[in-house]
Design an enzyme around this catalytic site. Structure first.
Site, PDB file in Angstrom:
ATOM      1  N   ASP A 194      -2.686 -18.358   1.172  1.00 28.73           N
ATOM      2  CA  ASP A 194      -3.699 -19.077   0.383  1.00 28.73           C
ATOM      3  C   ASP A 194      -4.370 -20.139   1.246  1.00 28.73           C
ATOM      4  O   ASP A 194      -5.586 -20.322   1.223  1.00 28.73           O
ATOM      5  CB  ASP A 194      -3.091 -19.673  -0.903  1.00 28.73           C
ATOM      6  CG  ASP A 194      -1.775 -20.404  -0.676  1.00 28.73           C
ATOM      7  OD1 ASP A 194      -1.205 -20.311   0.427  1.00 28.73           O
ATOM      8  OD2 ASP A 194      -1.310 -21.074  -1.621  1.00 28.73           O
ATOM      9  N   LYS A 226       3.366 -15.209   2.955  1.00 31.10           N
ATOM     10  CA  LYS A 226       3.581 -15.979   1.721  1.00 31.10           C
ATOM     11  C   LYS A 226       5.082 -16.240   1.615  1.00 31.10           C
ATOM     12  O   LYS A 226       5.748 -15.845   0.647  1.00 31.10           O
ATOM     13  CB  LYS A 226       3.028 -15.182   0.514  1.00 31.10           C
ATOM     14  CG  LYS A 226       2.989 -15.962  -0.788  1.00 31.10           C
ATOM     15  CD  LYS A 226       1.940 -17.056  -0.816  1.00 31.10           C
ATOM     16  CE  LYS A 226       2.072 -17.875  -2.086  1.00 31.10           C
ATOM     17  NZ  LYS A 226       1.191 -19.070  -2.094  1.00 31.10           N
ATOM     18  N   TYR A 278       0.824  -1.210   0.000  1.00 33.79           N
ATOM     19  CA  TYR A 278       0.000   0.000   0.000  1.00 33.79           C
ATOM     20  C   TYR A 278       0.859   1.262   0.000  1.00 33.79           C
ATOM     21  O   TYR A 278       0.414   2.324  -0.402  1.00 33.79           O
ATOM     22  CB  TYR A 278      -0.904   0.038   1.236  1.00 33.79           C
ATOM     23  CG  TYR A 278      -2.212  -0.701   1.103  1.00 33.79           C
ATOM     24  CD1 TYR A 278      -2.244  -2.063   0.804  1.00 33.79           C
ATOM     25  CD2 TYR A 278      -3.418  -0.046   1.290  1.00 33.79           C
ATOM     26  CE1 TYR A 278      -3.436  -2.736   0.699  1.00 33.79           C
ATOM     27  CE2 TYR A 278      -4.630  -0.713   1.191  1.00 33.79           C
ATOM     28  CZ  TYR A 278      -4.630  -2.060   0.896  1.00 33.79           C
ATOM     29  OH  TYR A 278      -5.817  -2.717   0.795  1.00 33.79           O
ATOM     30  N   ASP A 307     -12.140  -9.040   4.867  1.00 32.23           N
ATOM     31  CA  ASP A 307     -13.428  -9.067   4.163  1.00 32.23           C
ATOM     32  C   ASP A 307     -13.986 -10.493   4.143  1.00 32.23           C
ATOM     33  O   ASP A 307     -15.176 -10.718   4.370  1.00 32.23           O
ATOM     34  CB  ASP A 307     -13.278  -8.588   2.702  1.00 32.23           C
ATOM     35  CG  ASP A 307     -13.578  -7.099   2.539  1.00 32.23           C
ATOM     36  OD1 ASP A 307     -13.302  -6.342   3.485  1.00 32.23           O
ATOM     37  OD2 ASP A 307     -14.095  -6.703   1.472  1.00 32.23           O
TER      38      ASP A 307
END
Ligand code: IPM
Ligand code: MG
Length: 356
Positions: free
Chosen positions: A223, A191, A142, A251
């Site tokens: 994942d 990750k 970001y 979310d």
């Protein structure tokens, strides 16, 4: 106590839900003799329309000098094509960064009253869902360098994902401390099988795990975490992760509870200054219709009282008032089912305020 709150209502349903949250805060103020003073600042699309920028310098200063900041939501299709340098979301990221709000707490709880609103089977959510996502909020992709350039006659876009040890360590400490206050379990999501930034993340987390040896620590690849959240959400208690993974997983997690409209968040800094906002967006499709769910914003105010103002009883009071409204059968459209009483956004706010 007098507390100065800078209020960023924003776009879409932002103003409606924030108005209800203020109703509830005022009721708390009355009951406990606190005086909450609100200063409104434009943010997002409405600020672009009025001032040509998503937040003005003076607006930013009013956020920095407040005791805390309450935010509705920003953005909408109307501003999708503005120059990326002044997009509504830019203001939100700027506030997070300039106020040093590196720790984003997103509690995800299935209200017992809404157990059948979860899209997951009873056999999966039957034990309840109560987890805390600790999202790093001022680093990673970001805030890395971003550019689009032409290479060999075609456009190439680059977004840099960068983390330094001190950024990882400070969010790690928030997460371990938070696990200590809950069930002493922490999953760190990364990750590390692909990304260098994740390998550094993991190394720092492992150092902290030795220090916090009373916390049961595990590494989960992002994942796999996305899958495990659906397969067996109750295995998680506190989850700590970097900025973008946290955006996505929060979310996903919120939906396990039936409606993203219920979920609050707190963005915290090194000081008591924090920003509080529901995790949902500006929902332009239902803006101005008085049908949004104000509970995420109202619960965010409870977090404000708890984390920024150390008003624990007052925070408990708001949460109990929300629970009572649900117990009494009141539902906004997003959580409505046959047999319950459908109420508007403003009615839900008044009912919760009246319960205080
Ligand atoms: C959130 C939102 C923001 C984010 C957007 C509006 C920039 O999705 O708070 O989760 O990506 O952080
Ligand atoms: Mg998001």
């Amino acid at each position: 106590m007098v507390k100065n709150i800078t209020v960023l209502k924003g776009d879409g349903i932002g103003p409606e839900i924030v108005n209800e949250a203020i109703k509830v805060l005022d009721k708390i103020g009355e009951k406990y003799s606190h005086s909450f003073k609100y200063t409104e600042v434009d943010i997002g699309g409405c600020s672009i329309d009025k001032h040509g920028v998503p937040i003005t310098k003076e607006g930013m200063e009013l956020c920095k000098s407040a005791d805390s900041v309450l935010l509705g939501a920003v953005g909408g299709p109307k501003w999708d094509s503005v120059d990326p340098s002044i997009r509504p979301e830019k203001a939100l990221l700027a506030v997070r960064s300039e106020l040093g709000l590196f720790a984003n707490l997103r509690p995800t709880k299935l209200f017992a009253q809404l157990a059948d609103s979860s899209p997951l089977k009873e056999s999966i959510v039957g034990n309840g869902i109560d987890l805390m996502i600790v999202r790093e909020l001022t680093g990673g992709i970001y805030f890395g360098d971003r550019r689009t350039e032409v290479v060999d006659g075609e456009k190439v876009a680059v977004d840099e994902m960068k983390y330094s040890e001190h950024e990882i360590e400070r969010i790690g400490r928030v997460a371990f401390e938070s696990a200590r206050k809950r069930s002493h379990r922490l999953a760190s999501v990364d990750k590390a099988n692909v990304l260098d930034s994740s390998r550094l993340w993991r190394a720092v987390m492992h150092r902290l795990a030795e220090e916090y040896s009373d916390v049961e620590y595990s590494d989960v690849l992002v994942d796999n975490a996305a899958m495990q959240l659906i397969k067996n959400p109750s295995q998680f208690d506190v989850i700590v992760t970097e900025n973008m993974f946290g955006d996505i997983l929060s979310d996903e997690a919120s939906m396990l509870t039936g409606s993203i409209g219920m979920m609050p968040s707190a963005s915290l800094s090194d000081s008591t200054l924090g920003m509080y906002e529901p995790i949902h967006g500006s929902a332009p499709d239902i803006a101005g219709m008085d049908i949004a769910n104000p509970i995420g914003t109202i619960m965010s105010c409870a977090m404000m009282l708890r984390y920024s103002f150390d008003m624990v009883k007052e925070a408990d009071d708001i949460e109990a008032a929300v629970n009572k409204a649900l117990d009494d059968g009141y539902r906004t459209a997003d959580i409505y089912k046959d047999g319950f009483t459908k109420v508007k956004c403003s009615e839900m706010g008044s009912i919760i305020a009246a319960n205080i």
